[in-house]
Scaffold this motif. Structure first.
Motif, mmCIF file in Angstrom:
data_model
loop_
_atom_site.group_PDB
_atom_site.id
_atom_site.type_symbol
_atom_site.label_atom_id
_atom_site.label_comp_id
_atom_site.label_asym_id
_atom_site.label_seq_id
_atom_site.Cartn_x
_atom_site.Cartn_y
_atom_site.Cartn_z
ATOM 1 N N THR A 157 0.867 -1.185 0.000
ATOM 2 C CA THR A 157 0.000 0.000 0.000
ATOM 3 C C THR A 157 0.899 1.228 0.000
ATOM 4 O O THR A 157 1.778 1.347 0.858
ATOM 5 C CB THR A 157 -0.878 0.022 1.271
ATOM 6 N N ILE A 158 0.672 2.118 -0.965
ATOM 7 C CA ILE A 158 1.559 3.284 -1.093
ATOM 8 C C ILE A 158 0.786 4.571 -0.849
ATOM 9 O O ILE A 158 -0.285 4.782 -1.430
ATOM 10 C CB ILE A 158 2.208 3.322 -2.496
ATOM 11 N N HIS A 159 1.299 5.408 0.045
ATOM 12 C CA HIS A 159 0.743 6.755 0.255
ATOM 13 C C HIS A 159 1.791 7.761 -0.218
ATOM 14 O O HIS A 159 2.938 7.709 0.264
ATOM 15 C CB HIS A 159 0.441 6.990 1.736
ATOM 16 N N PHE A 160 1.387 8.652 -1.093
ATOM 17 C CA PHE A 160 2.349 9.632 -1.628
ATOM 18 C C PHE A 160 2.393 10.858 -0.716
ATOM 19 O O PHE A 160 1.935 11.935 -1.051
ATOM 20 C CB PHE A 160 2.003 9.959 -3.085
ATOM 21 N N GLU A 161 2.904 10.624 0.473
ATOM 22 C CA GLU A 161 2.981 11.649 1.523
ATOM 23 C C GLU A 161 4.346 11.546 2.195
ATOM 24 O O GLU A 161 4.931 10.471 2.233
ATOM 25 C CB GLU A 161 1.916 11.354 2.596
ATOM 26 N N ASP A 162 4.798 12.679 2.758
ATOM 27 C CA ASP A 162 6.054 12.666 3.517
ATOM 28 C C ASP A 162 5.797 12.173 4.937
ATOM 29 O O ASP A 162 4.749 12.505 5.520
ATOM 30 C CB ASP A 162 6.628 14.088 3.622
ATOM 31 N N ALA A 163 6.739 11.445 5.489
ATOM 32 C CA ALA A 163 6.699 11.171 6.928
ATOM 33 C C ALA A 163 7.082 12.481 7.622
ATOM 34 O O ALA A 163 8.058 13.127 7.238
ATOM 35 C CB ALA A 163 7.691 10.076 7.287
ATOM 36 N N THR A 164 6.287 12.893 8.603
ATOM 37 C CA THR A 164 6.566 14.178 9.260
ATOM 38 C C THR A 164 7.103 13.998 10.683
ATOM 39 O O THR A 164 7.738 14.897 11.216
ATOM 40 C CB THR A 164 5.293 15.052 9.302
ATOM 41 N N SER A 165 6.815 12.849 11.305
ATOM 42 C CA SER A 165 7.420 12.593 12.619
ATOM 43 C C SER A 165 7.530 11.093 12.866
ATOM 44 O O SER A 165 6.733 10.306 12.337
ATOM 45 C CB SER A 165 6.603 13.256 13.733
ATOM 46 N N VAL A 166 8.554 10.734 13.625
ATOM 47 C CA VAL A 166 8.714 9.331 14.014
ATOM 48 C C VAL A 166 9.011 9.279 15.508
ATOM 49 O O VAL A 166 9.650 10.192 16.044
ATOM 50 C CB VAL A 166 9.876 8.637 13.253
ATOM 51 N N ASP A 167 8.517 8.234 16.146
ATOM 52 C CA ASP A 167 8.852 8.017 17.550
ATOM 53 C C ASP A 167 9.322 6.574 17.693
ATOM 54 O O ASP A 167 8.517 5.640 17.662
ATOM 55 C CB ASP A 167 7.619 8.289 18.435
ATOM 56 N N PHE A 168 10.640 6.439 17.824
ATOM 57 C CA PHE A 168 11.219 5.100 17.931
ATOM 58 C C PHE A 168 11.525 4.752 19.393
ATOM 59 O O PHE A 168 12.224 3.797 19.665
ATOM 60 C CB PHE A 168 12.524 5.015 17.114
ATOM 61 N N SER A 169 10.967 5.564 20.342
ATOM 62 C CA SER A 169 11.325 5.341 21.743
ATOM 63 C C SER A 169 10.618 4.125 22.335
ATOM 64 O O SER A 169 11.048 3.578 23.341
ATOM 65 C CB SER A 169 11.017 6.590 22.569
ATOM 66 N N LYS A 170 9.482 3.740 21.735
ATOM 67 C CA LYS A 170 8.832 2.505 22.216
ATOM 68 C C LYS A 170 8.175 1.786 21.057
ATOM 69 O O LYS A 170 7.908 2.390 20.004
ATOM 70 C CB LYS A 170 7.816 2.833 23.320
ATOM 71 N N ARG A 171 7.917 0.488 21.265
ATOM 72 C CA ARG A 171 7.282 -0.307 20.220
ATOM 73 C C ARG A 171 5.816 -0.515 20.555
ATOM 74 O O ARG A 171 5.503 -0.652 21.736
ATOM 75 C CB ARG A 171 7.983 -1.670 20.104
#
Ligand code: NAP
Length: 309
Positions: free
Chosen positions: A78-92
């Motif tokens: 599935t493809i969304h033509f949008e930018d990732a604007t934030s990520v939170d890798f501090s927890k799963r």
């Protein structure tokens, strides 16, 4: 914002991202891709790809990316033509957001690539899109029958200079040393081209022009002599920087910003986050190596999910 739960989220849509998607989709992980607003990566601004195995007659960059996309979709990406604007890798699970939506992902594959570098002159910035460009394929045709210049001594600079000879009566390559970094085949083509001239040992001091580019002032780094060359367009081709700002403070990088991975793998410092392509590769930076590391990231994700589910 409510978040959609996904197993594998891929950020980026160059050869690395799409290859990761093809492999993850075929492993039935139903990957979701944030392809970006300017999707397809650097091949979207490349004319002829002549070094990707399987295309003996070459293929245009955009055509190739279209094929990558179709192949990824065919197996259920599935493809969304949008930018990732934030990520939170501090927890799963990891939270990743775009302007439109949010995801909670069991694992994330970072394939955000790299973008062109600029020299950093005020006149360069002021005249960008007024004759200064980092993409000959995109803008070269605007300057048909005009003289143009290219800055840089690598494969990109040679490719741009050669491409511009379609339109320009003369192309000047400005390089800061007296030896090209480009591969021999590309260098020879440019050196032997009747429309291409070289300004060696030269740095751009200023881009000339009020409203539009009228010329470029260069300084010979050995003699200190300054030269003005009349051109209508100046193409900057001095390399790239990795697109990793979004992950600053979360993923480890080298001094330049390339993501660090455990050697021989796509594993970053965060378990469950994998990196591939030009965002983590300061050395090879080829479409085919990006695709190769995209494959590695998908396989590493699949194994990691199997071990951790
Ligand atoms: P690159 O190989 O890093 O070359 C950058 C060039 O710009 C170098 O000649 C460098 O000079 C010069 N430069 C860097 N910073 C500068 C500055 N601030 N001012 C003036 N000049 C500066 O980058 P690239 O040409 O974009 O190529 C990147 C990778 O893509 C390479 O691995 C290349 O082989 C590959 N590529 C392949 C193809 C193809 O095969 N068709 C096409 C494009 C790119 P120095 O030489 O003095 O360092």
């Amino acid at each position: 914002m409510d978040a959609e739960r996904v197993k594998v989220l891929i950020i980026g849509s160059g050869p690395a991202g799409y290859t990761a998607a093809i492999y993850a989709a075929r492993a039935e992980l139903a990957p979701v891709m944030l392809a970006g607003l300017t999707f397809g990566g650097q091949l979207m601004i490349t004319t002829d790809v002549e070094n990707y195995p399987g295309f003996p007659d070459g293929v245009s960059g955009p055509e190739m990316m279209d094929m990558f996309q179709k192949q990824a979709e065919r197996f259920g990406t599935t493809i969304h033509f949008e930018d990732a604007t934030s990520v939170d890798f501090s927890k799963r699970p990891f939270r990743v957001e775009s302007e439109e939506r949010a995801f909670l992902a069991d694992c994330v594959i970072v394939a955000t690539g790299a973008t062109a570098k600029w020299i950093g002159l005020e006149s360069e910035e002021r005249l960008t899109n007024r004759g200064v460009s980092a993409c000959a394929t995109c803008d070269g045709a605007l300057f048909r029958d005009k003289e143009m210049a290219v800055v840089g001594g690598g494969d990109t600079a040679m490719e741009e200079a050669l491409f511009l000879t379609r339109y320009a009566p003369k192309v000047t390559v400005i390089h800061r040393r007296d030896e090209l970094r480009a591969s021999k085949i590309m260098a020879d083509r440019a050196l032997n081209h009747e429309k291409i001239e070289f300004l060696w040992d030269s740095a751009v001091d200023e881009v000339l022009g009020d409203e539009f580019v009228t010329g470029v002032r260069t300084k010979n780094l050995k003699t200190g002599e300054t030269t003005d060359t009349a051109v209508d367009a100046l193409f900057i081709a001095i390399g790239h920087k990795p697109n990793t700002e979004l992950f600053r403070g979360q993923l480890e990088t080298d001094d330049v910003g390339y993501l660090k991975v455990e050697p021989g793998t796509s594993r970053t410092n965060i378990e469950g986050v994998f990196a591939c392509g030009d965002a983590m590769d300061p050395v090879y930076r080829q479409a085919v190596t990006a695709a190769g590391t995209g494959c590695m990231a998908a396989i590493d994700s699949e194994r990691w999910l199997a071990e951790n589910e």
